[in-house]
Enzyme design. Sequence first.
Site, PDB file in Angstrom:
ATOM      1  N   CYS A 112       0.831  -1.204   0.000  1.00 14.75           N
ATOM      2  CA  CYS A 112       0.000   0.000   0.000  1.00 14.75           C
ATOM      3  C   CYS A 112       0.864   1.253   0.000  1.00 14.75           C
ATOM      4  O   CYS A 112       0.534   2.260  -0.641  1.00 14.75           O
ATOM      5  CB  CYS A 112      -0.937   0.001   1.203  1.00 14.75           C
ATOM      6  SG  CYS A 112      -0.108  -0.135   2.810  1.00 14.75           S
ATOM      7  N   HIS A 303      -1.992   1.561   7.371  1.00  9.15           N
ATOM      8  CA  HIS A 303      -2.334   1.444   5.956  1.00  9.15           C
ATOM      9  C   HIS A 303      -2.052   2.781   5.288  1.00  9.15           C
ATOM     10  O   HIS A 303      -2.180   3.845   5.906  1.00  9.15           O
ATOM     11  CB  HIS A 303      -3.810   1.077   5.807  1.00  9.15           C
ATOM     12  CG  HIS A 303      -4.233   0.787   4.409  1.00  9.15           C
ATOM     13  ND1 HIS A 303      -3.526  -0.035   3.559  1.00  9.15           N
ATOM     14  CD2 HIS A 303      -5.325   1.212   3.681  1.00  9.15           C
ATOM     15  CE1 HIS A 303      -4.143  -0.115   2.391  1.00  9.15           C
ATOM     16  NE2 HIS A 303      -5.222   0.642   2.441  1.00  9.15           N
ATOM     17  N   ASN A 323      -8.363   4.301  -1.983  1.00 17.04           N
ATOM     18  CA  ASN A 323      -7.759   3.083  -1.450  1.00 17.04           C
ATOM     19  C   ASN A 323      -7.186   2.243  -2.597  1.00 17.04           C
ATOM     20  O   ASN A 323      -7.394   2.552  -3.772  1.00 17.04           O
ATOM     21  CB  ASN A 323      -8.808   2.288  -0.667  1.00 17.04           C
ATOM     22  CG  ASN A 323      -8.183   1.332   0.340  1.00 17.04           C
ATOM     23  OD1 ASN A 323      -6.970   1.163   0.393  1.00 17.04           O
ATOM     24  ND2 ASN A 323      -9.019   0.690   1.135  1.00 17.04           N
TER      25      ASN A 323
END
Length: 358
Positions: A112, A303, A323
């Site tokens: 990520c 994240h 995302n």
Amino acid sequence: MSRVFILLSIVLVSIYQTEQAHFLTDDYINQINNEATTWKAGKNFHSDTPVEYFKSMLGSKGVGSSSNGPVKTADPNYENIQYIPRTFDARKKWKNCQTVGHIRDQGQCGSCWAHSTTSAFSDRLCIATDGKFNQLLSVDQLTFCCYYCGFQCLGGWPIQAWRYFKHHGIVTGGDYGTHEGCKPYRVPPSNDYKRTSIMVSTQPDLIDPATVTESPELSTTTEQEPEEKHSCKHECDGDTSISYKDNIFYTRDAYHLTPAMIQKDVLAYGPVEASFKVYDDFINYKSGVYVKTENATYMGAGHSVKLIGWGVERGVPYWLMVNSWNYHWGDWGTFKIRRGTNECEIEDSVTGGVPLTY
């Protein structure tokens, strides 16, 4: 005796996984919706998906790291910003930049940190060149070539990604399964959920439900074929007509942003990276402005996502985020999180860099 021990261990691991994944149950989702007043929860994954699957996607080690510097507090281009708009969406501001609203899929890999930074850099390059550059940059190169960024699929530091862009540069690279750019992403999408296939639209107002078709139900197993060993090669393996050495793009700097500077930097240069602590209720986000519920449990990791704007919904200020869990998750792959309260430490964990253009 050893066989009995092995069988017992397998049973205990199975029980552990089931207990840890309680946040996917209908009861827990209903509990969230009874407690949350600013957002709605729903099913994004099969209820029997083990917690290890989610932890494998949480790879940001940059939560709350702005104190390590460098911290950007001023910029000559900030002086041209007369006011901060109440609502801002980079997808609408820079409509010609197709990368801004593009939702990527990191697969079962904690990359990520690489997705968010390369995505923000791609957007900033497009903005800086007035649309002349309009491609994705290579998540694959960053993930598997930046050795000081972290641990590849086991996570990394976003600020180190921006430093890599400054010192080594990055080539272009599209999504998994494509030959777009020099080095496309080589980690396959995870196959343990029912995925929705969408005709990709980069603008939020142009996603038409009529274009959405659902693929057949996929296996609920989380077992995947072992991935090939990812090596770092300074050559193009996507579009092989591209010259690697002529396809490298750089930033002039790498920095953290204070909460007061986030909006100014986005208005001046485009989207930025943001990291935050993940709690188990977030996995079930569907709509609204996310605020951690009282009984949510910390997943033990951070994240990293892309911050593309802000606004106010029903009196609640929010940050607008992109995302990297595909369009099937959340609100077409995006989410909103409360702004101004350092929700899950997100305002202490924002990074960026300014593209070099020639």
